[in-house]
Design a protein around this motif. Structure first.
Motif, PDB file in Angstrom:
ATOM      1  N   ILE A 114       1.837  -6.482 -11.063  1.00 13.53           N
ATOM      2  CA  ILE A 114       1.357  -5.117 -10.818  1.00 13.53           C
ATOM      3  C   ILE A 114      -0.165  -5.189 -10.712  1.00 13.53           C
ATOM      4  O   ILE A 114      -0.829  -5.666 -11.630  1.00 13.53           O
ATOM      5  CB  ILE A 114       1.769  -4.169 -11.962  1.00 13.53           C
ATOM      6  CG1 ILE A 114       3.269  -4.244 -12.222  1.00 13.53           C
ATOM      7  CG2 ILE A 114       1.328  -2.748 -11.662  1.00 13.53           C
ATOM      8  CD1 ILE A 114       4.135  -3.954 -11.020  1.00 13.53           C
ATOM      9  N   ALA A 145      -5.814  -2.977  -6.598  1.00 13.96           N
ATOM     10  CA  ALA A 145      -5.499  -1.869  -5.697  1.00 13.96           C
ATOM     11  C   ALA A 145      -6.573  -0.804  -5.852  1.00 13.96           C
ATOM     12  O   ALA A 145      -6.809  -0.310  -6.960  1.00 13.96           O
ATOM     13  CB  ALA A 145      -4.126  -1.299  -6.011  1.00 13.96           C
ATOM     14  N   VAL A 183      -4.298   3.936  -0.409  1.00 16.96           N
ATOM     15  CA  VAL A 183      -4.270   2.783  -1.314  1.00 16.96           C
ATOM     16  C   VAL A 183      -4.606   1.551  -0.492  1.00 16.96           C
ATOM     17  O   VAL A 183      -4.073   1.362   0.598  1.00 16.96           O
ATOM     18  CB  VAL A 183      -2.881   2.609  -1.983  1.00 16.96           C
ATOM     19  CG1 VAL A 183      -2.844   1.347  -2.825  1.00 16.96           C
ATOM     20  CG2 VAL A 183      -2.533   3.814  -2.822  1.00 16.96           C
ATOM     21  N   LEU A 210       3.479   2.688 -13.400  1.00 20.25           N
ATOM     22  CA  LEU A 210       3.687   2.136 -12.065  1.00 20.25           C
ATOM     23  C   LEU A 210       4.550   0.880 -12.149  1.00 20.25           C
ATOM     24  O   LEU A 210       5.461   0.682 -11.345  1.00 20.25           O
ATOM     25  CB  LEU A 210       2.347   1.826 -11.395  1.00 20.25           C
ATOM     26  CG  LEU A 210       2.415   1.218  -9.998  1.00 20.25           C
ATOM     27  CD1 LEU A 210       3.041   2.195  -9.018  1.00 20.25           C
ATOM     28  CD2 LEU A 210       1.026   0.814  -9.533  1.00 20.25           C
ATOM     29  N   LEU A 233      -5.701  -1.279 -11.178  1.00 22.09           N
ATOM     30  CA  LEU A 233      -5.973  -0.063 -10.414  1.00 22.09           C
ATOM     31  C   LEU A 233      -7.440   0.327 -10.547  1.00 22.09           C
ATOM     32  O   LEU A 233      -7.948   0.467 -11.657  1.00 22.09           O
ATOM     33  CB  LEU A 233      -5.084   1.080 -10.911  1.00 22.09           C
ATOM     34  CG  LEU A 233      -3.580   0.856 -10.830  1.00 22.09           C
ATOM     35  CD1 LEU A 233      -2.844   2.028 -11.457  1.00 22.09           C
ATOM     36  CD2 LEU A 233      -3.138   0.653  -9.396  1.00 22.09           C
ATOM     37  N   GLU A 276       4.765   5.795  -5.116  1.00 22.82           N
ATOM     38  CA  GLU A 276       5.111   5.844  -6.533  1.00 22.82           C
ATOM     39  C   GLU A 276       4.021   6.521  -7.363  1.00 22.82           C
ATOM     40  O   GLU A 276       4.324   7.299  -8.271  1.00 22.82           O
ATOM     41  CB  GLU A 276       5.400   4.439  -7.064  1.00 22.82           C
ATOM     42  CG  GLU A 276       6.607   3.784  -6.426  1.00 22.82           C
ATOM     43  CD  GLU A 276       7.909   4.542  -6.631  1.00 22.82           C
ATOM     44  OE1 GLU A 276       8.022   5.357  -7.561  1.00 22.82           O
ATOM     45  OE2 GLU A 276       8.843   4.322  -5.830  1.00 22.82           O
ATOM     46  N   LEU A 277       2.752   6.259  -7.059  1.00 21.97           N
ATOM     47  CA  LEU A 277       1.674   6.936  -7.788  1.00 21.97           C
ATOM     48  C   LEU A 277       1.682   8.433  -7.506  1.00 21.97           C
ATOM     49  O   LEU A 277       1.414   9.238  -8.402  1.00 21.97           O
ATOM     50  CB  LEU A 277       0.315   6.335  -7.431  1.00 21.97           C
ATOM     51  CG  LEU A 277      -0.039   5.011  -8.091  1.00 21.97           C
ATOM     52  CD1 LEU A 277      -1.389   4.519  -7.594  1.00 21.97           C
ATOM     53  CD2 LEU A 277      -0.040   5.119  -9.598  1.00 21.97           C
ATOM     54  N   VAL A 331      -4.796  -2.578  -1.049  1.00 22.00           N
ATOM     55  CA  VAL A 331      -4.524  -3.708  -1.922  1.00 22.00           C
ATOM     56  C   VAL A 331      -5.311  -4.910  -1.424  1.00 22.00           C
ATOM     57  O   VAL A 331      -5.394  -5.154  -0.220  1.00 22.00           O
ATOM     58  CB  VAL A 331      -3.013  -4.020  -1.951  1.00 22.00           C
ATOM     59  CG1 VAL A 331      -2.713  -5.216  -2.832  1.00 22.00           C
ATOM     60  CG2 VAL A 331      -2.235  -2.831  -2.435  1.00 22.00           C
ATOM     61  N   ARG A 359      -0.927   2.289 -15.040  1.00 22.16           N
ATOM     62  CA  ARG A 359      -0.476   0.997 -14.514  1.00 22.16           C
ATOM     63  C   ARG A 359       0.881   0.621 -15.120  1.00 22.16           C
ATOM     64  O   ARG A 359       1.747   0.082 -14.432  1.00 22.16           O
ATOM     65  CB  ARG A 359      -1.513  -0.070 -14.825  1.00 22.16           C
ATOM     66  CG  ARG A 359      -1.189  -1.409 -14.220  1.00 22.16           C
ATOM     67  CD  ARG A 359      -2.338  -2.397 -14.408  1.00 22.16           C
ATOM     68  NE  ARG A 359      -1.951  -3.684 -13.873  1.00 22.16           N
ATOM     69  CZ  ARG A 359      -2.073  -4.822 -14.534  1.00 22.16           C
ATOM     70  NH1 ARG A 359      -2.597  -4.831 -15.741  1.00 22.16           N
ATOM     71  NH2 ARG A 359      -1.693  -5.946 -13.990  1.00 22.16           N
ATOM     72  N   ASN A 366       0.836  -1.205   0.000  1.00 19.69           N
ATOM     73  CA  ASN A 366       0.000   0.000   0.000  1.00 19.69           C
ATOM     74  C   ASN A 366       0.869   1.253   0.000  1.00 19.69           C
ATOM     75  O   ASN A 366       0.656   2.173  -0.794  1.00 19.69           O
ATOM     76  CB  ASN A 366      -0.920   0.034   1.228  1.00 19.69           C
ATOM     77  CG  ASN A 366      -2.041  -0.971   1.163  1.00 19.69           C
ATOM     78  OD1 ASN A 366      -2.376  -1.491   0.111  1.00 19.69           O
ATOM     79  ND2 ASN A 366      -2.613  -1.253   2.316  1.00 19.69           N
ATOM     80  N   ILE A 404       2.934   1.620  -3.386  1.00 20.13           N
ATOM     81  CA  ILE A 404       2.104   2.079  -4.510  1.00 20.13           C
ATOM     82  C   ILE A 404       1.700   3.529  -4.300  1.00 20.13           C
ATOM     83  O   ILE A 404       1.715   4.332  -5.237  1.00 20.13           O
ATOM     84  CB  ILE A 404       0.880   1.157  -4.686  1.00 20.13           C
ATOM     85  CG1 ILE A 404       1.348  -0.221  -5.184  1.00 20.13           C
ATOM     86  CG2 ILE A 404      -0.127   1.762  -5.653  1.00 20.13           C
ATOM     87  CD1 ILE A 404       0.254  -1.248  -5.254  1.00 20.13           C
TER      88      ILE A 404
END
Length: 118
Positions: free
Chosen positions: A88, A47, A38, A77, A91, A16-17, A40, A74, A10, A13
């Motif tokens: 991955i 996610a 986030v 990511l 989303l 990075e997002l 998951v 995605r 979580n 992600i």
């Protein structure tokens, strides 16, 4: 309750997002997109991403635009976390309106305090 692995993913992600959105919104003056939460799924295949968008009156339009480009998001990511994650996750993007909710409560409480003072 999320497992320790889910919590780590979580955070990864989300971080990075957030960086991806920061870079993408630099060209759009006056728009800020941040990843508030986030979540998951236990199998790490999905996610749920909650986005806070400023200005909030454009939130629905910006979210719709982001959702049309979710495959590219995605992919981006995956480029960043591909070494840490085997798969991955898909989303799902949602609008986080908790700030609007808090602002509305503040307005209501402010109006209530003004009435008490009078």
């Amino acid at each position: 309750m999320d497992t320790t692995r889910q919590q780590k993913i979580n955070r990864l992600i989300q971080k990075e997002l957030s960086e991806i959105f920061r870079k993408q919104t630099q060209q759009m003056r006056g728009v800020l997109v941040s990843v508030s939460t986030v979540r998951v799924s236990p199998d790490l295949g999905l996610a749920k991403v909650y986005l806070s968008i400023f200005p909030s009156d454009q939130g629905a339009d910006i979210l719709k635009n982001i959702q049309t480009n979710v495959k590219q998001l995605r992919f981006d990511l995956g480029q960043k976390v591909g070494k840490q994650l085997r798969v991955i996750p898909e989303l799902s993007l949602y609008l986080d309106d908790s700030l609007d909710y808090l602002e509305n409560i503040d307005k209501l409480l402010g109006a209530d305090n003004k009435n008490k003072e009078e």
